[in-house]
Scaffold this motif. Structure first.
Motif, PDB file in Angstrom:
ATOM      1  N   THR A   5      21.167  48.642  46.506  1.00 21.88           N
ATOM      2  CA  THR A   5      22.180  47.661  47.032  1.00 21.88           C
ATOM      3  C   THR A   5      23.242  47.136  46.496  1.00 21.88           C
ATOM      4  OG1 THR A   5      20.049  46.780  48.134  1.00 21.88           O
ATOM      5  CG2 THR A   5      21.742  45.486  48.228  1.00 21.88           C
ATOM      6  N   PHE A   6      23.151  47.155  45.114  1.00 20.93           N
ATOM      7  CA  PHE A   6      24.362  46.714  44.232  1.00 20.93           C
ATOM      8  C   PHE A   6      24.749  47.855  43.138  1.00 20.93           C
ATOM      9  CE2 PHE A   6      22.024  42.881  45.273  1.00 20.93           C
ATOM     10  CZ  PHE A   6      22.848  42.356  45.945  1.00 20.93           C
ATOM     11  N   LYS A   7      25.977  47.962  42.937  1.00 21.12           N
ATOM     12  CA  LYS A   7      26.802  48.820  42.082  1.00 21.12           C
ATOM     13  C   LYS A   7      27.464  48.198  40.828  1.00 21.12           C
ATOM     14  CE  LYS A   7      29.404  53.098  41.661  1.00 21.12           C
ATOM     15  NZ  LYS A   7      30.222  53.995  42.550  1.00 21.12           N
ATOM     16  N   LEU A   8      27.265  48.254  39.691  1.00 20.27           N
ATOM     17  CA  LEU A   8      27.951  47.855  38.583  1.00 20.27           C
ATOM     18  C   LEU A   8      29.271  48.652  38.370  1.00 20.27           C
ATOM     19  CD1 LEU A   8      28.191  45.550  36.435  1.00 20.27           C
ATOM     20  CD2 LEU A   8      27.071  47.249  34.874  1.00 20.27           C
ATOM     21  N   THR A   9      30.304  47.729  38.336  1.00 26.02           N
ATOM     22  CA  THR A   9      31.710  48.482  38.005  1.00 26.02           C
ATOM     23  C   THR A   9      32.634  47.686  37.540  1.00 26.02           C
ATOM     24  OG1 THR A   9      33.414  49.774  39.655  1.00 26.02           O
ATOM     25  CG2 THR A   9      32.660  47.918  40.392  1.00 26.02           C
ATOM     26  N   THR A  10      34.087  48.221  37.427  1.00 24.84           N
ATOM     27  CA  THR A  10      35.120  47.383  36.927  1.00 24.84           C
ATOM     28  C   THR A  10      36.397  47.688  37.905  1.00 24.84           C
ATOM     29  OG1 THR A  10      35.970  49.149  35.739  1.00 24.84           O
ATOM     30  CG2 THR A  10      34.469  47.534  34.524  1.00 24.84           C
ATOM     31  N   LYS A  11      36.933  46.342  38.089  1.00 27.25           N
ATOM     32  CA  LYS A  11      38.173  46.472  38.737  1.00 27.25           C
ATOM     33  C   LYS A  11      39.239  45.721  38.134  1.00 27.25           C
ATOM     34  CE  LYS A  11      35.725  46.383  43.352  1.00 27.25           C
ATOM     35  NZ  LYS A  11      36.736  47.715  43.708  1.00 27.25           N
ATOM     36  N   PRO A  12      40.402  46.118  38.344  1.00 29.29           N
ATOM     37  CA  PRO A  12      41.823  45.641  37.902  1.00 29.29           C
ATOM     38  C   PRO A  12      41.889  43.968  38.158  1.00 29.29           C
ATOM     39  CG  PRO A  12      42.433  47.239  39.331  1.00 29.29           C
ATOM     40  CD  PRO A  12      40.845  47.378  39.305  1.00 29.29           C
ATOM     41  N   LEU A  13      42.510  43.365  37.409  1.00 29.29           N
ATOM     42  CA  LEU A  13      42.687  42.078  37.811  1.00 29.29           C
ATOM     43  C   LEU A  13      44.268  42.013  37.829  1.00 29.29           C
ATOM     44  CD1 LEU A  13      40.517  39.752  35.335  1.00 29.29           C
ATOM     45  CD2 LEU A  13      40.544  39.776  37.964  1.00 29.29           C
ATOM     46  N   ARG A  14      44.739  41.697  38.908  1.00 33.73           N
ATOM     47  CA  ARG A  14      46.216  41.516  39.344  1.00 33.73           C
ATOM     48  C   ARG A  14      46.849  40.077  38.557  1.00 33.73           C
ATOM     49  NH1 ARG A  14      46.972  37.551  42.905  1.00 33.73           N
ATOM     50  NH2 ARG A  14      45.265  37.231  44.434  1.00 33.73           N
ATOM     51  N   GLU A  15      48.145  40.012  38.426  1.00 37.22           N
ATOM     52  CA  GLU A  15      48.679  38.637  37.932  1.00 37.22           C
ATOM     53  C   GLU A  15      48.395  37.687  39.012  1.00 37.22           C
ATOM     54  OE1 GLU A  15      50.621  38.050  35.153  1.00 37.22           O
ATOM     55  OE2 GLU A  15      50.301  39.851  34.215  1.00 37.22           O
ATOM     56  N   ILE A  16      48.161  36.354  38.619  1.00 41.23           N
ATOM     57  CA  ILE A  16      47.818  35.416  39.563  1.00 41.23           C
ATOM     58  C   ILE A  16      49.268  34.835  40.244  1.00 41.23           C
ATOM     59  CG2 ILE A  16      45.691  34.674  38.400  1.00 41.23           C
ATOM     60  CD1 ILE A  16      47.257  32.107  37.450  1.00 41.23           C
ATOM     61  N   GLN A  17      49.043  34.563  41.524  1.00 37.07           N
ATOM     62  CA  GLN A  17      49.988  33.924  42.192  1.00 37.07           C
ATOM     63  C   GLN A  17      50.133  32.561  42.252  1.00 37.07           C
ATOM     64  OE1 GLN A  17      50.055  35.955  45.832  1.00 37.07           O
ATOM     65  NE2 GLN A  17      50.330  38.062  44.975  1.00 37.07           N
ATOM     66  N   ASN A  18      51.324  31.867  42.670  1.00 40.87           N
ATOM     67  CA  ASN A  18      51.366  30.512  42.948  1.00 40.87           C
ATOM     68  C   ASN A  18      50.207  30.033  43.828  1.00 40.87           C
ATOM     69  OD1 ASN A  18      53.563  30.072  41.425  1.00 40.87           O
ATOM     70  ND2 ASN A  18      55.072  30.452  43.088  1.00 40.87           N
ATOM     71  N   GLY A  19      49.552  28.826  43.267  1.00 44.67           N
ATOM     72  CA  GLY A  19      48.355  28.396  43.843  1.00 44.67           C
ATOM     73  C   GLY A  19      47.021  29.005  43.710  1.00 44.67           C
ATOM     74  N   GLU A  20      46.906  29.680  42.714  1.00 46.76           N
ATOM     75  CA  GLU A  20      45.946  30.515  42.243  1.00 46.76           C
ATOM     76  C   GLU A  20      45.363  30.100  40.782  1.00 46.76           C
ATOM     77  OE1 GLU A  20      45.975  34.511  44.914  1.00 46.76           O
ATOM     78  OE2 GLU A  20      46.821  34.684  43.023  1.00 46.76           O
ATOM     79  N   LEU A  21      44.165  30.319  40.455  1.00 43.88           N
ATOM     80  CA  LEU A  21      43.432  30.021  39.369  1.00 43.88           C
ATOM     81  C   LEU A  21      42.771  31.317  38.769  1.00 43.88           C
ATOM     82  CD1 LEU A  21      41.763  26.848  39.827  1.00 43.88           C
ATOM     83  CD2 LEU A  21      43.980  27.235  38.670  1.00 43.88           C
ATOM     84  N   LEU A  22      42.804  31.905  37.547  1.00 45.78           N
ATOM     85  CA  LEU A  22      42.282  32.985  37.058  1.00 45.78           C
ATOM     86  C   LEU A  22      41.157  32.171  36.579  1.00 45.78           C
ATOM     87  CD1 LEU A  22      41.247  35.792  36.068  1.00 45.78           C
ATOM     88  CD2 LEU A  22      43.089  35.343  34.078  1.00 45.78           C
ATOM     89  N   ILE A  23      39.660  32.515  36.739  1.00 45.03           N
ATOM     90  CA  ILE A  23      38.427  31.880  36.443  1.00 45.03           C
ATOM     91  C   ILE A  23      37.754  32.833  35.479  1.00 45.03           C
ATOM     92  CG2 ILE A  23      36.630  30.592  37.138  1.00 45.03           C
ATOM     93  CD1 ILE A  23      38.958  28.920  37.536  1.00 45.03           C
ATOM     94  N   LYS A  24      37.303  32.086  34.378  1.00 43.32           N
ATOM     95  CA  LYS A  24      35.928  32.873  33.631  1.00 43.32           C
ATOM     96  C   LYS A  24      34.829  32.133  34.049  1.00 43.32           C
ATOM     97  CE  LYS A  24      34.082  33.514  28.914  1.00 43.32           C
ATOM     98  NZ  LYS A  24      34.461  33.178  27.567  1.00 43.32           N
ATOM     99  N   THR A  25      33.692  33.031  34.482  1.00 49.56           N
ATOM    100  CA  THR A  25      32.546  32.679  35.101  1.00 49.56           C
ATOM    101  C   THR A  25      31.629  32.439  33.961  1.00 49.56           C
ATOM    102  OG1 THR A  25      32.753  34.378  37.100  1.00 49.56           O
ATOM    103  CG2 THR A  25      30.618  33.165  36.655  1.00 49.56           C
ATOM    104  N   ILE A  26      30.934  31.119  33.998  1.00 47.49           N
ATOM    105  CA  ILE A  26      29.963  30.528  33.114  1.00 47.49           C
ATOM    106  C   ILE A  26      28.864  30.695  33.796  1.00 47.49           C
ATOM    107  CG2 ILE A  26      29.445  28.579  31.575  1.00 47.49           C
ATOM    108  CD1 ILE A  26      32.140  29.861  31.077  1.00 47.49           C
ATOM    109  N   TYR A  27      28.424  30.033  34.926  1.00 45.24           N
ATOM    110  CA  TYR A  27      27.295  29.940  35.450  1.00 45.24           C
ATOM    111  C   TYR A  27      27.314  30.555  37.052  1.00 45.24           C
ATOM    112  CZ  TYR A  27      25.433  26.965  31.725  1.00 45.24           C
ATOM    113  OH  TYR A  27      24.816  26.386  30.660  1.00 45.24           O
ATOM    114  N   LEU A  28      26.162  31.179  37.231  1.00 46.39           N
ATOM    115  CA  LEU A  28      26.206  31.546  38.958  1.00 46.39           C
ATOM    116  C   LEU A  28      24.881  30.792  39.494  1.00 46.39           C
ATOM    117  CD1 LEU A  28      26.702  35.436  38.500  1.00 46.39           C
ATOM    118  CD2 LEU A  28      28.262  33.773  39.661  1.00 46.39           C
ATOM    119  N   SER A  29      25.025  30.288  40.739  1.00 46.99           N
ATOM    120  CA  SER A  29      24.189  29.829  41.408  1.00 46.99           C
ATOM    121  C   SER A  29      23.178  30.906  42.211  1.00 46.99           C
ATOM    122  CB  SER A  29      24.456  28.866  42.275  1.00 46.99           C
ATOM    123  OG  SER A  29      23.502  28.445  43.299  1.00 46.99           O
ATOM    124  N   ASN A  30      21.939  31.057  42.171  1.00 51.37           N
ATOM    125  CA  ASN A  30      21.032  31.893  42.997  1.00 51.37           C
ATOM    126  C   ASN A  30      20.686  31.265  44.124  1.00 51.37           C
ATOM    127  OD1 ASN A  30      21.132  34.435  41.028  1.00 51.37           O
ATOM    128  ND2 ASN A  30      20.386  32.741  39.595  1.00 51.37           N
TER     129      ASN A  30
END
Length: 362
Positions: free
Chosen positions: A30-55
């Motif tokens: 069902t799921f696949k582990l991969t990597t994706k490039p991160l573009r430059e953020i634009q006005n009105g955006e945040l780059l976030i580091k994930t700490i906790y995920l809700s299940n």
């Protein structure tokens, strides 16, 4: 810290029709582990580091094969798209007014170590650092708010009511038990859970009694729990299937079924089937479905009320009300899907299930 150029993430490899395939070595996983490039953020955006995920069980519906987009309350997650989640993250880079690196936000994230989000993905900026971050995904998160909305907004629960709550050892159900008994003061609160240990925990929260739905005499046990009253005024349903079938016959005439979820059929449609639908007609039952996202304007009110109840000792807010699976060690990131899968197994502990995938140090 340096700005990351790519993100490690899980995409939906194959949308499931029935059971989810958690075998990452299977090409039909069902799921696949991969990597994706991160573009430059634009006005009105945040780059976030994930700490906790809700299940959350509702995530299962987001990836359902054949689901019609116009019959869902949120955007579906299609094949090859990054799996979505609610979570808590820390701002790494900001081009959004009012947010600085180091700030914490409760928001829509992904099964990824980093994500770019806009303001409309943010539920709230976390400013009260005296409260553990985990509580913002537990009693002060959407699960706690769902319980508040269900019992205070969708219906007006009364002290004279007898209420039955399914999935009572779960994140939302356990909050409902506490609100119904300790805040509203309902005449009788009956929980339903899946083991004797979980039932004892539910009773420790304030339920008058909790019934094990795995008992071969479940229907008789429910009747015994209701006692001389025979029927409940309100049944809060988070599971559907056979439990709902039983409760349709144990809700009083003109009573209310509060439909919050249907986890019994998320991986097996046959398990969601019910035979007692005519009870709705013959006993003039009211069935109310709701989604907490429809009550966003009530979130601040709900949080303030829950904080007050915590202070008064009416709602538990400690490590007994949630479980954190720590996946911050090297190589553990790949366990994100199977951790979420605990929701649909007997291995999940009581209360909210959280996944920790990052540290809060930038």
């Amino acid at each position: 810290m340096s700005i990351p150029k790519e993100s490690t993430c899980f995409i939906v490899n194959e949308q499931p029709y029935a059971k989810v395939n958690f075998d990452l070595n299977d090409e039909k996983s069902t799921f696949k582990l991969t990597t994706k490039p991160l573009r430059e953020i634009q006005n009105g955006e945040l780059l976030i580091k994930t700490i906790y995920l809700s299940n959350d069980p509702t995530q299962r519906a987001w990836i359902q094969k054949g689901m019609k987009a116009d019959r869902m309350y949120v955007e579906l997650v299609g094949k090859n798209q990054i799996m979505r989640s609610v979570g808590i993250g820390q701002v790494v880079q900001s081009k959004l007014e009012g947010y600085q690196p180091g700030d914490y936000v409760n928001c829509v994230l992904n099964w990824s170590d980093y994500a770019i989000i806009k303001k409309d993905a943010i539920y709230n900026k976390i400013t009260n650092k005296s409260i553990p971050l985990t509580q913002y995904l537990d009693v002060l998160g959407t699960t706690g708010i769902t319980a508040y909305v269900a019992l205070q907004k969708v219906i007006s629960l009364k002290s004279t009511d007898t209420v039955v709550i399914s999935a009572a050892s779960g994140a939302t159900g356990s909050m409902c038990v506490q609100i119904a008994k300790k805040v509203v003061g309902c005449k009788k609160v009956i929980g339903i859970s899946g083991s004797e240990d979980k039932c004892k925990w539910v009773e420790s929260l304030g339920a008058d009694v909790c019934v094990n739905y795995k008992s071969p005499t479940f229907a008789k046990d429910m009747s015994a729990a209701l006692g001389k009253e025979k029927f409940c005024d309100v049944y809060m349903d988070s599971v559907g299937g056979k439990i709902l079938d039983v409760m349709l016959g144990l809700t009083k005439p003109f009573g209310t079924i509060l439909a919050c979820g249907a986890i019994a059929g998320y991986n097996d449609f046959k398990s969601s089937m019910i035979a007692n639908w005519p009870q709705i007609i013959t006993n003039r039952l009211t069935v109310k479905g709701f989604i907490v996202l429809d009550f966003k304007d009530s979130y601040p009110e709900a949080i303030q009320a829950i904080l007050k109840w915590i202070k008064e000792g009416k709602v538990i807010a400690n490590e007994s009300s949630f479980t954190v699976v720590d996946l911050t060690s090297p190589g553990d990131f790949k366990k994100i899907p199977e951790t979420w899968g605990l929701l649909f197994s007997d291995k999940k502990g009581p209360g909210k299930l959280l996944t920790k995938i990052g540290s809060s140090k930038l």
